[in-house]
Design an enzyme around this catalytic site. Structure first.
Site, PDB file in Angstrom:
ATOM      1  N   ASP A 326       0.858  -1.221   0.039  1.00  9.98           N
ATOM      2  CA  ASP A 326       0.007   0.029   0.002  1.00  9.98           C
ATOM      3  C   ASP A 326       0.898   1.159   0.043  1.00  9.98           C
ATOM      4  O   ASP A 326       2.091   1.276   0.067  1.00  9.98           O
ATOM      5  CB  ASP A 326      -0.988  -0.023   1.389  1.00  9.98           C
ATOM      6  CG  ASP A 326      -1.907  -0.843   1.098  1.00  9.98           C
ATOM      7  OD1 ASP A 326      -2.608  -1.283   0.200  1.00  9.98           O
ATOM      8  OD2 ASP A 326      -2.480  -1.700   2.092  1.00  9.98           O
ATOM      9  N   ASP A 592      -4.754  -3.275   5.219  1.00  9.94           N
ATOM     10  CA  ASP A 592      -5.328  -2.514   6.101  1.00  9.94           C
ATOM     11  C   ASP A 592      -6.440  -2.730   6.438  1.00  9.94           C
ATOM     12  O   ASP A 592      -7.204  -2.439   7.389  1.00  9.94           O
ATOM     13  CB  ASP A 592      -4.802  -1.287   6.349  1.00  9.94           C
ATOM     14  CG  ASP A 592      -5.331  -0.417   5.121  1.00  9.94           C
ATOM     15  OD1 ASP A 592      -5.941  -0.582   4.169  1.00  9.94           O
ATOM     16  OD2 ASP A 592      -4.823   0.687   5.328  1.00  9.94           O
ATOM     17  N   ASP A 596      -9.146  -6.034   2.120  1.00  5.89           N
ATOM     18  CA  ASP A 596      -7.805  -6.633   1.684  1.00  5.89           C
ATOM     19  C   ASP A 596      -7.788  -7.991   2.157  1.00  5.89           C
ATOM     20  O   ASP A 596      -6.755  -8.503   2.130  1.00  5.89           O
ATOM     21  CB  ASP A 596      -6.709  -5.808   2.504  1.00  5.89           C
ATOM     22  CG  ASP A 596      -6.551  -4.537   1.673  1.00  5.89           C
ATOM     23  OD1 ASP A 596      -6.956  -4.450   0.770  1.00  5.89           O
ATOM     24  OD2 ASP A 596      -6.412  -3.518   2.394  1.00  5.89           O
TER      25      ASP A 596
END
Length: 866
Positions: A326, A592, A596
């Site tokens: 990310d 997070d 996901d």
């Protein structure tokens, strides 16, 4: 659990005051479950007797005792074998017991999970263990429900109760419904009034477990399983071979003459020797070595902000060939700040806003699930960091978002998710209802009733800013669709890159690990951050829309070249992971959010965020990054590779012993010599000394060179060609010394007993010297003393035990005391192993240089021909 009316009658439904917490905790308990009852220590210990080798040894104990009783020779050998079995099973039990304690510590981390709730009339966060009956908990998508309770408010709140019901589909929850500790919010938001904590919850009552099994074999597990099968087959073939050979030899030499006690005794000795060969061939110390290495790496990684949930992930992260990361909070600091805007200044509306600045103020304050909390002189964000930046923006303009929320009536909220890329709130002002929308500028603009100029947002995006668009419309005739909006403006939010990220990404790339960014931000912002961090190096950067248009065949061809994927939806990340795995990559993924979880679970290593991650993401992951930082991943890779090398060190050490001792035990009887080792000596060499060596060699600290080589391919053998050369050459040296000494007794000793004792001592001390050679796995010696001081301490202990064993343990181990001169010869002659190791390292280095020269020559030839 208390009923809803009992709680409201006792403490109301607005949240607790701090003065009430202690009394309620004393009355209804702490929010921590009593650990499940484990099997008794005796049962845990007895499980170790299921090992096939231990069972064979137990049969040998019984047969040996019967023969000793019939011949009247005493039970010394029988007792010695029992002692060896007890030590072997004891070591295994202690290791497993320690491992279970390690996981108890890890599971306790769940009690420290931050929970949002209302106390003293204000939102705040407390550890899960401090939640008490009567607390009003604030929940939103991705949160774990910390205690049993009753819903006081629900905004399209869906709860995953699969841990209790087995139903995979989340259930829609309404006001006054019951929710249970251990469930997860998958969508919506709500508030729960706590009615039961700890052991008084449904989970506590049924001792439910939310752990996820590690069902996919890791690269290390696959390699060790293949190696164990190969070694076991070798041992059994050798055992059968020696039994048959000795039996045939006995028929010719008169040891096997028919059904009588002497024949039975000799056949028993053949059987015992076969058992010993199996014991010597199979590396019993290997499980101990792996567990010790994993345990050590797990502790070190936890200290370095990597909380390991699945122990084997320590190694798998070291085998990673690609990392899908990310952006926000991982590459950047997650310290969001509004630095640019389409308006000059925010303005507080009196009632219905009349200008863009007033609409932006209203949307920033109301269309949000975040809060600000004052703690220890600092203002902390509770909830989404992007929304927190907007609240800080309001605060800096001296506008109180709480006042705006209290003066407004929120009717409904449509929360942000990775697919919608926006959030909407319906609010009632002066008996008129309005829809307030914020989100990705291009998404919000596409919902407006007129064309919107987004050039300003593009300029901010190329400067690595996250951009948000704002719009609104009045709701007429109950039409709640997000369409025909009026554009109000945009903001640019800066989240600075972490200072140590570029170096960390450089280390990863230098270590042969490809780093890819998968983010929900727009393509221009993602590319700007990717260039600044060093991720984007001429590879493919694309938007989620372009990515989703790719066929599976096309994606598999280009997946490895994708460096930036922007405006990605959650399933895009999963699809990219699957495509990379089909290409043979070992994939690590950061995540997070709730959505996901599929990618985190499917990846070889899932890395969730400790600060900003949802509990759903944490549960799906193998490792939790406690500081949400990419450099922590680099450290985890470093430790993972060190762990793999440590296991290789022990394998080289033990297989060298096994190879040498196995062939010595096999060849000596065939050549007519008595075995140089008795059963007790071989068990000491293989079971006990190897276990101590495992501790010594698995304590090696990581070195810088680990990040200067590519990852080890998934299919590559854990025993490298260099290791095989060392094992075979050193093992052949042991065999040659043994056979020559049997013939000439050149090692020393004036009697057969003394000569066999000298060779036994020489063989053990030689292993200590060879341990130094094994530290130089693949020919590279680490820092000699500072790299592993534990090694020298443990090897010193082995040497002292060996001396005491020889000098004072003659009755048990079949040895006689040696003179100081003979001990000097033992240490001097055995040190010749160091010379062999040095020559092997020199040879390996010469080969490496020749390969580099040849590669450079070939590259130059290709360049000239081109």
């Amino acid at each position: 659990m208390l009923k809803l009316n009992q709680i409201t009658d006792m403490v109301g439904d607005k949240g607790l005051e701090s003065s009430q917490v202690k009394e309620l905790r004393q009355k209804y308990g702490i929010n921590r479950m009593t650990p499940p009852i484990r099997e008794s220590i005796l049962k845990q210990y007895l499980k170790n007797f299921d090992d096939p080798i231990i069972k064979i040894l137990m049969v040998a104990v019984v047969v040996s005792a019967i023969i000793a009783a019939m011949q009247g020779t005493g039970l010394l050998d029988t007792i010695a074998i029992i002692l060896a079995v007890m030590l072997a099973t004891g070591i295994s039990f202690v290791n497993e017991y320690r491992s279970s304690k390690e996981f108890d510590v890890l599971n306790a981390q769940r009690d420290e999970m931050a929970v949002k709730l209302i106390r003293n009339g204000h939102p705040c966060t407390v550890p899960s263990r401090e939640v008490v009956v009567g607390d009003l908990v604030i929940l939103e998508a991705g949160d774990a429900i910390p205690a049993d309770g009753w819903l006081l408010s629900s905004d399209d709140m869906h709860v995953d109760e699969s841990a209790f019901t087995g139903e995979s589909e989340p259930m829609l929850k309404k006001v006054a419904d019951q929710v249970c500790k251990g469930s997860f919010l998958t969508a919506g938001k709500g508030r729960v009034l706590v009615g039961g904590v700890g052991d008084h919850t449904k989970m506590g009552a049924i001792a439910a477990s939310l752990g996820m099994d590690h069902s996919i074999p890791t690269p290390l597990e696959q390699k060790l399983e293949a190696l164990a099968q190969l070694i076991s087959k070798f041992g059994y073939v050798m055992a059968i071979g020696i039994s048959v050979a000795l039996f045939i030899k006995g028929m010719f030499t008169g040891e096997v003459t028919g059904f009588n006690m002497d024949t039975f005794s000799n056949v028993l000795n053949y059987f015992m020797l076969s058992v010993v060969i199996i014991v010597v061939a199979v590396p019993e110390g290997l499980p101990m070595s792996v567990a010790l290495s994993l345990s050590l790496a797990m502790r070190k990684m936890t200290k370095a902000n990597s909380l390991v949930r699945k122990m084997i992930a320590c190694e798998t992260i070291g085998s990673a060939t690609t990392i899908c990361t990310d952006k926000t909070g991982t590459l950047t600091k997650n310290q969001m700040e509004v630095v640019e805007s389409s308006i000059d200044k925010l303005k507080l509306p009196e009632r219905i806003p009349e200008s863009s600045s007033e609409w932006l103020t209203l949307i920033a304050a109301i269309n949000s699930t975040a809060y600000l909390e004052e703690r220890d002189g600092k203002t902390l964000v509770i909830g989404n960091s992007t929304e927190g930046a907007l609240l800080h923006w309001l605060k800096n303009c001296e506008i109180d978002y709480n006042t705006i929320r209290q003066d407004s009536s929120i009717v409904k909220q449509f929360l942000f998710d990775g697919t919608r890329k926006r959030m909407s709130t319906i609010v009632e002002i002066d008996e008129r209802r309005w829809m307030l929308v914020k989100g990705a500028p291009e998404i919000v603009a596409s919902l407006c009733d007129s064309r919107v100029d987004l050039s300003g947002t593009y300029k901010l995006a190329v400067r690595a800013m996250r951009t948000l668009g704002f719009a609104h419309r009045e709701i007429i005739d109950d039409d709640e669709s997000e369409s025909k909006l009026t554009w109000d403006g945009y903001v640019g939010i800066r989240d600075h890159l972490r200072e140590d990220v570029p170096n960390s990404i450089h280390y990863c790339q230098n270590a042969g690990i490809s780093v890819r960014m998968v983010t929900g931000d727009n393509l221009e912002t993602a590319k700007a951050i990717a260039k600044e961090s060093g991720i984007l190096n001429g590879g493919i950067s694309m938007s989620g829309q372009e990515f989703r248009a790719l066929s599976d065949e096309k994606l598999e061809k280009i997946a490895f070249d994708i460096e930036v994927l922007a405006r990605a939806e959650p399933m895009d990340k999963l699809r990219l992971v699957q495509a990379l795995q089909k290409d043979g990559q070992v994939v690590a993924v950061t995540g997070d959010g709730t959505n996901d979880a599929p990618a985190l679970k499917h990846a070889d290593v899932g890395l969730s965020m400790g600060k900003s991650g949802t509990e759903v993401a944490r549960e799906a992951s193998s490792i939790i990054l406690l500081d949400d930082s990419f450099p922590t991943i680099t450290n985890a890779v470093w430790w993972g590779r060190a762990l793999y090398e440590n296991i290789q060190r022990f394998l080289q050490f033990q297989l060298t012993i096994n190879f040498g001792a196995c062939f010595i035990a096999f060849l000596a009887p065939l050549f007519g010599y008595p075995s140089p080792f008795n059963i007790i000596q071989l068990l000491w060499i293989n079971l006990i000394m190897d276990t101590l060596a495992a501790i010594a060699l698995c304590s090696e600290a990581p070195h810088k060179g680990l990040l200067n080589r590519p990852p080890i391919p998934r299919g590559e053998n854990i025993i490298t060609p260099y290791m095989w050369r060392c094992i075979i050459v050193t093992g052949l040296f042991y065999i040659a010394v043994a056979l020559i000494n049997m013939k000439t007794a050149f090692l020393g000793g004036s009697t057969p007993s003394e000569q066999s004792t000298v060779f036994f001592a020489w063989f053990v001390i030689a292993q200590i010297w060879n341990g130094i050679n094994c530290r130089a796995v693949n020919g590279q010696m680490p820092s000699f003393f500072s790299g592993n001081p534990t090694f020298f301490g443990i090897m010193g202990i082995i040497a002292v035990i060996q001396i005491l064993m020889v000098q004072f343990g003659g009755d048990v181990f079949g040895t006689v005391p040696l003179s100081l001169e003979l001990w000097g010869r033992v240490f001097l002659y055995s040190a010749s192993i160091l010379v062999i190791g040095f020559l092997l390292r020199i040879t390996a280095r010469s080969r490496e240089i020749n390969e580099q020269v040849n590669e450079a020559t070939n590259a130059e030839s290709r360049k000239l021909s081109a």
